[in-house]
Design a protein around this motif. Structure first.
Motif, PDB file in Angstrom:
ATOM      1  N   VAL A   1       0.862  -1.183   0.000  1.00  0.00           N
ATOM      2  CA  VAL A   1       0.000   0.000   0.000  1.00  0.00           C
ATOM      3  C   VAL A   1       0.897   1.231   0.000  1.00  0.00           C
ATOM      4  N   VAL A   2       0.836   1.989  -1.083  1.00  0.00           N
ATOM      5  CA  VAL A   2       1.719   3.153  -1.276  1.00  0.00           C
ATOM      6  C   VAL A   2       0.855   4.400  -1.369  1.00  0.00           C
ATOM      7  N   ARG A   3       1.241   5.439  -0.647  1.00  0.00           N
ATOM      8  CA  ARG A   3       0.469   6.692  -0.677  1.00  0.00           C
ATOM      9  C   ARG A   3       1.402   7.886  -0.852  1.00  0.00           C
ATOM     10  N   ASN A   4       0.963   8.828  -1.635  1.00  0.00           N
ATOM     11  CA  ASN A   4       1.703  10.078  -1.814  1.00  0.00           C
ATOM     12  C   ASN A   4       1.227  11.049  -0.740  1.00  0.00           C
TER      13      ASN A   4
ATOM     14  N   THR B   1      -3.684   6.959  -3.094  1.00  0.00           N
ATOM     15  CA  THR B   1      -3.149   5.689  -2.601  1.00  0.00           C
ATOM     16  C   THR B   1      -3.196   4.655  -3.707  1.00  0.00           C
ATOM     17  N   ALA B   2      -2.111   3.920  -3.862  1.00  0.00           N
ATOM     18  CA  ALA B   2      -2.039   2.848  -4.862  1.00  0.00           C
ATOM     19  C   ALA B   2      -1.693   1.549  -4.164  1.00  0.00           C
ATOM     20  N   GLU B   3      -2.268   0.444  -4.664  1.00  0.00           N
ATOM     21  CA  GLU B   3      -1.979  -0.891  -4.132  1.00  0.00           C
ATOM     22  C   GLU B   3      -1.339  -1.730  -5.235  1.00  0.00           C
ATOM     23  N   VAL B   4      -0.192  -2.325  -4.903  1.00  0.00           N
ATOM     24  CA  VAL B   4       0.572  -3.093  -5.880  1.00  0.00           C
ATOM     25  C   VAL B   4       0.739  -4.512  -5.358  1.00  0.00           C
ATOM     26  N   ASP B   5       0.351  -5.501  -6.171  1.00  0.00           N
ATOM     27  CA  ASP B   5       0.470  -6.911  -5.793  1.00  0.00           C
ATOM     28  C   ASP B   5       1.800  -7.485  -6.275  1.00  0.00           C
ATOM     29  N   PHE B   6       2.316  -8.411  -5.463  1.00  0.00           N
ATOM     30  CA  PHE B   6       3.559  -9.091  -5.814  1.00  0.00           C
ATOM     31  C   PHE B   6       3.451 -10.531  -5.327  1.00  0.00           C
ATOM     32  N   ASP B   7       3.694 -11.491  -6.218  1.00  0.00           N
ATOM     33  CA  ASP B   7       3.592 -12.914  -5.879  1.00  0.00           C
ATOM     34  C   ASP B   7       4.958 -13.492  -5.554  1.00  0.00           C
TER      35      ASP B   7
END
Length: 742
Positions: A270-273, A306-312
């Motif tokens: 979860v990334v937010r500026n 806010t951006a959400e980035v998935d990583f497996d």
């Protein structure tokens, strides 16, 4: 001078008794002359003079004894500086904000660097002999030293060295609680002036300025303090209207932290500026145990977005895996550019399945279908790329009473019969210690017996009582259906995926109804039928979880075992139930860390390394053949390490654990002048330099009175002893021999 027991001063006239007796003994007596008196006259005159002096001294001593006793009982209090009692001193409490926002960089210098310069200047201005305390402001205030230090050239040098080693932390400063602690701490003896100086970054987060009750309590505490107290706030010079570039990696999420080997786990960053400028091409770097495992990116992110980035990621080795995500973006606040999540990777999770004898030997009915979902069928074994993490063991209900449940993470109970009280106590202890329990009553289950043993009027393992079969109530519908659950619960996230799974195709021809009152929490009902009957409910007991499912895995009751939903449901729910049995390695601030170690480990060598690089001893409880480690001092966010000390080598890392931070600490909103004025009026704080009237009020404070009655009792005791000795001396002189004539 004041008296605590002034009522006893009415007894002061009693001190005149020795004077009255002395005067009465001096009255004139009738003189009778006789013939030989002329030869004794000189000696009589000499003895009479000595006797008057002796009686005068005795009168004074007896009067002092009575005065001393009366005044001591009245408990006089005198000023600390009177007669040289004590040395008047000032105590200074330096509160240092070590929160995340102090790491903000402006003009090639962080706010924390400015803060340390200001603290060093304050130390230089303090006089030798000043009592000094240093308090760190974080999630929970923490004293840098356990006791006050008396300032001297040596202690000043030591303080500066220790302060220069301090660095900003990931904590959020609880400034109100910190100020309360600084005022509630008992001062050293002979200290009657206390100056509290708070060095902070000037941002609004951590002040709780809208909490009027808190600041009124602080003002009240300051006014009723035993010693005169002032609170001064120092903030760095922040240019109004400054623009910041700040990417905040708020957290890393995953559905589970207790996973199997080679299991694909999806992490969500979860990334937010939180800055004031848009940022493009935000790259994220992923690591597992310090090894690069890949990367991801965000094309652009606007201020406040806010951006959400998935990583497996799939772990290839068992053990503890620290998964870290960070961004190399060069912004003004670097400390919030990373986050981490810790996984416990296991090859097998032990599972105990309890059922009736006819379903165990050999496995049949619902038990056989459960084993198939766990990969224990011949077809599943032929699929090389699919592995089940669960290692099931089957026993009969008759064998459960003597079974040791500690090795298992989960228990699955099917075809529940009437059970003994010993079995219920064993199951309850298992759940309280963190075990997961899945209860599935069947056609042979006696509902009254089940309610008496498992529900117990709401105080048992089952949260709801069973009240009858669906078929007991006539209906025109040949079957019932399930309502797709909300995907807010971690155990239901996959179950509610209508695109990949087929929960909408489940048909229920029979089930056991559970009686749910109107006030039963809806978030504890996992699955519910279209007719409104709870089918699967959750309960919590101690550290463990209980799931009660009122429909068996039987094709005569539903088509659930032949739906795509079935295997996912078995796997996900068992993994969810197994989570509490594993060590909780991802904590919230203040949450207790628990870990189990081998009983052969020397517990006195265990230690925890905190984010402040401090080393602390955990609590250890030896129970049931293992050492259970507890560590509650987790108020500072960041990475912790449980280590085993060794005199011959470096400490051995047993496990890391991570405490998350307060995301709002990355919000760089300055404390406005209006809020400052509110804190001044409600909390009695002073921002900037002290005003002359405040300095005068502070310095003119009178020292607290000091008890004086101990000294009076000693004086009375001394006078009484002197009176006794003098009386003995006079008696011996008077009667020791006959008079001699010259």
């Amino acid at each position: 001078m004041s008296f605590l027991g002034s009522l006893f001063l009415w007894a002061l006239p009693l001190a005149a008794i020795p004077v009255v007796i002395h005067l009465l003994r001096r009255r004139q007596r009738e003189v009778v002359s006789w013939g030989a008196m002329q030869f004794l006259a000189p000696e009589i005159i000499h003895q009479r003079r000595m006797k008057r002096i002796d009686e005068l001294i005795l009168m004074i001593l007896r009067t002092l004894v009575i005065l001393g006793i009366i005044l001591a009982i009245a408990q006089p209090m005198v000023s600390s500086g009177l007669f040289g009692f004590g040395t008047v001193q000032e105590e200074v409490v330096l509160i240092i904000d070590v929160s995340l926002s102090t790491d903000l960089e402006q003009q090639n210098q962080t706010l924390f660097d400015e803060l340390k310069i200001a603290v060093n200047e304050e130390l230089d201005e303090l006089n030798d002999g000043t009592q000094l305390r240093v308090l760190l402001a974080g999630e929970r205030p923490d004293w840098l030293y356990p006791a006050a230090l008396e300032l001297s050239s040596d202690t000043r040098s030591r303080l500066k060295q220790d302060l220069n080693k301090l660095e900003p932390t990931m904590a959020s400063a609880n400034l109100g609680a910190t100020l309360m602690l600084s005022m509630e701490t008992e001062p050293e003896q002979d200290v009657y002036l206390r100056k509290i100086k708070l060095f902070t970054d000037g941002f609004a987060e951590g002040w709780e300025a809208d909490s009027n009750t808190l600041w009124q309590k602080i003002r009240h505490q300051q006014e009723r303090a035993a010693i005169s107290t002032s609170i001064q706030v120092w903030t760095p010079s922040v240019t109004p209207g400054n623009t910041y570039q700040n990417i905040s990696l708020e957290e890393i999420r995953s559905l589970r932290t207790h996973v199997s080997l080679d299991e694909l786990v999806t992490f969500t960053a979860v990334v937010r500026n939180r800055g004031t400028q848009p940022i493009k091409n935000v790259s994220l770097e992923w690591k597992a145990n310090e090894t690069d495992i890949g990367g991801s990116s965000i094309p652009s992110i606007e201020p406040g977005e806010t951006a959400e980035v998935d990583f497996d990621y799939a772990a290839t080795e068992t053990g503890i895996v620290r998964v870290e995500c960070s961004t190399p973006v060069k912004d003004d606040l670097k400390l919030d550019n990373r986050s981490e999540r810790i996984l416990s990777v296991v090859e097998r999770i032990p599972l105990l399945i309890v059922s009736s004898a006819e379903n165990v030997e050999p496995p049949s009915g619902g038990v056989r279908l459960i084993l198939a979902a766990l990969g224990q069928s011949s077809i599943a074994r032929e699929i090389d790329h699919w592995k089940s993490v669960f290692e099931p063991r089957l026993i009969r209900w008759e064998d459960l009473e003597g079974e040791n449940l500690d090795p298992y993470a989960c228990l699955l109970l099917t075809e529940v019969p009437a059970v003994s009280e010993a079995v219920m106590q064993n199951l309850t202890r298992f759940v309280r210690n963190g075990g997961g329990l899945w209860i599935i009553p069947g056609p042979e289950t006696n509902l009254d017996s089940f309610n008496a043993s498992f529900h117990r009027g709401g105080a048992g393992l089952a949260p709801l009582p069973l009240e009858g079969l669906r078929s007991d109530t006539p209906t025109e519908q040949p079957y019932d259906v399930l309502i797709p659950p909300e995907r807010t619960h971690s155990a239901l996230n996959i179950i509610g995926d209508l695109e990949r799974l087929d929960i909408h195709e489940v048909r229920l021809t029979e089930y056991i109804r559970q009686a749910a009152p109107d006030n039963f929490p809806s978030n504890r009902i996992w699955l519910e039928t279209a007719s409104g009957s709870p089918l699967v409910v959750e309960n919590f007991l101690g550290r463990g979880r209980v799931v009660v499912q009122s429909i068996p895995f039987d094709l005569d009751w539903s088509n659930l075992p032949i739906c795509r939903l079935y295997v996912a449901m078995i796997q996900e729910w068992l993994l969810y139930l197994a989570q509490p049995s594993a060590a909780q390695l991802n904590l919230e601030p203040g949450e207790t860390f628990r870990f189990s170690t081998n009983s052969q480990i020397e517990t006195n060598l265990l230690e925890v390394k905190t984010p402040l690089s401090q080393t602390k001893r955990p609590a250890v409880l030896h129970q049931e053949g293992e050492n259970r480690v507890f560590f509650a001092d987790t108020s500072w966010p960041g990475s912790y390490q449980l280590e085993l000390k060794s005199e011959e080598a470096d400490p051995q890392l047993l496990t890391p654990f991570y405490v998350s931070r307060n995301r709002e600490e990355s919000t760089l909103t300055p404390l406005s002048e209006a809020l400052q004025q509110q804190l001044i009026e409600q909390g009695g704080l002073q921002f900037g330099e002290q005003q002359p009237e405040d300095i005068s009020r502070y310095e003119q404070a009178e020292p607290p009175p000091t008890p004086f009655w101990t000294y009076l009792l000693l004086i009375a005791l001394f006078c009484f002893a002197a009176e006794m000795l003098l009386t003995l001396f006079i008696a011996r002189r008077r009667y020791s021999g006959s008079l001699t004539t010259e």
